[in-house]
Design an enzyme around this catalytic site. Structure first.
Site, short mmCIF file in Angstrom:
data_model
loop_
_atom_site.label_atom_id
_atom_site.label_comp_id
_atom_site.label_asym_id
_atom_site.label_seq_id
_atom_site.Cartn_x
_atom_site.Cartn_y
_atom_site.Cartn_z
N GLY A 148 -1.89 4.24 -1.61
CA GLY A 148 -1.83 2.80 -1.54
C GLY A 148 -3.11 2.26 -0.95
O GLY A 148 -3.75 2.91 -0.12
N CYS A 149 -3.51 1.07 -1.36
CA CYS A 149 -4.77 0.51 -0.85
C CYS A 149 -4.69 0.22 0.65
O CYS A 149 -5.63 0.48 1.39
CB CYS A 149 -5.17 -0.74 -1.64
SG CYS A 149 -3.89 -2.01 -1.75
N ASN A 150 -3.55 -0.29 1.12
CA ASN A 150 -3.37 -0.51 2.55
C ASN A 150 -3.35 0.82 3.29
O ASN A 150 -3.92 0.96 4.37
CB ASN A 150 -2.06 -1.25 2.82
CG ASN A 150 -2.03 -2.64 2.23
OD1 ASN A 150 -3.06 -3.29 2.10
ND2 ASN A 150 -0.86 -3.11 1.85
N ALA A 151 -2.67 1.79 2.69
CA ALA A 151 -2.57 3.12 3.32
C ALA A 151 -3.93 3.77 3.44
O ALA A 151 -4.24 4.42 4.45
CB ALA A 151 -1.61 4.00 2.52
N THR A 153 -6.84 2.24 3.74
CA THR A 153 -7.59 1.53 4.78
C THR A 153 -7.23 2.04 6.17
O THR A 153 -8.10 2.38 6.98
CB THR A 153 -7.34 0.02 4.69
OG1 THR A 153 -7.58 -0.44 3.36
CG2 THR A 153 -8.24 -0.74 5.65
#
Length: 342
Positions: A148-151, A153
């Site tokens: 995931g993109c948040n993950a 980061t």
């Protein structure tokens, strides 16, 4: 040597980003593009910024041929992805950009995504796609699950710190701001310009966000015990970019030193000098992640700030970086585009 690539779900943002990156790749050629509602259309009609490229027409997945294809990028929605991938030819290399194969435990997948996994035998085979920490496994994998993109980061900021034991494990706070493209291209009332612009709001607060499943999995594996971070994402009126502000207990200089040591040889992770903080505007449209560290007025506390482009390093750029490894191509191929500024 030139390798053949097919992109499933090419009419979404991550699909279009893959096309943009692969267009300048020295060793990849796009031989197939799929879309559902937009089947039969030209990619340049769906995305006019790609009009100059010579691309195959969008087709339904069932109308594509996978003969001679070397790698498939699956940019389909969650749950759809697993159903499609299990029907693809055996042995075909696949990079999945959805959430369907990120969590190793099928029970955890059901917990976070609300339904049983439809391809548990493939879930066991999948390699987690955080490139800088699973590089060797990715190189030998057939199926890679993009993060995931948040993950991504949060993990770029925290994995070295947890691994090296320089921060406390029970009081980590991740405050994250994300651009609207992370919500996908489907029409949603809350994402209309009049609803979203000139404001910002938190969402999935209190432990409801699905990317917490990835944080739990990866941080607990590193620590050898349960690690449950506090995580709140915020939607901001920007098209691209994620800015994560992570609060930790630990000596700031040691935190900075651990990040510098971890990423000293990494091409796409830039650790800024101590006391400098990154901005999303400095990584826009690129496969780079910038990290900064500052101390706090209270001794023993530090703040880590991470910035990346959710569509590139957080998704499609990461996918291409992993595909390069899987095909034995130079890891940086197609990914050295400079950020777009201003």
């Amino acid at each position: 040597m030139t390798y053949s690539a097919v992109i499933l779900g090419a009419s979404g943002y991550t699909g279009a980003e893959l096309v943009r990156l692969i267009a300048t790749h020295p060793s990849l050629r796009i031989t197939g593009l799929s879309a559902d509602r937009k089947a039969g259309m030209a990619m340049g009609t769906v995305f006019p910024h790609l009009r100059h490229l010579d691309l195959p027409e969008l087709r339904k997945i069932g109308d594509l041929s996978f003969e001679g294809v070397d790698i498939v990028f699956c940019a389909l929605p969650h749950a759809t992805s697993q159903a499609v991938i299990k029907e693809l030819p055996a042995g075909l290399k696949i990079v999945d950009l959805s959430a369907d194969f990120r969590l190793r435990d099928a029970a955890e997948y059901e917990r976070w995504y609300g339904k049983p996994h439809g391809a548990p035998e493939l879930q066991k085979e999948a390699v987690y796609g955080l490139t800088e920490f699973y590089r060797d496994k990715i190189a030998g994998a057939r199926l890679v699950a993009g993060t995931g993109c948040n993950a991504a980061t949060g993990q770029y900021a925290l994995v070295p710190l947890i691994r090296d034991g320089v921060v406390g494990l029970d009081d980590i706070v991740i405050d994250l701001k994300t651009g609207v493209s992370g919500a996908g291209r489907s029409l949603k009332e809350g994402l209309l310009h009049a609803e979203l612009s000139e404001g910002a709001h938190a969402y999935s607060a209190g432990g409801a966000h699905r990317h917490l499943g990835e944080f739990d999995q990866e941080f607990s594996r590193l620590a050898g015990r349960d690690v449950r971070v506090q995580f709140t994402p915020h939607l901001i009126p920007a098209n691209r970019g994620i800015l994560g502000t992570i609060y930790v207990s630990g000596e700031a200089e040691a935190v900075h030193g651990a990040l510098e040591a971890a990423y000293a040889g990494e091409r796409f992770i830039e650790v800024l000098p101590f006391g400098e903080l990154p901005s999303t505007r400095h990584v826009r449209g690129s496969n780079f992640c910038h990290l900064g560290v500052v101390g706090d007025r209270v001794p023993g506390r530090a703040t880590v700030v991470a910035a990346l482009d959710n569509l590139t390093k957080g998704s499609s750029g990461q996918a291409l970086q992993n595909a390069n490894l899987m095909l034995g191509i130079e890891e940086e191929a197609g990914l050295m585009l400079a950020p777009v500024f201003p």
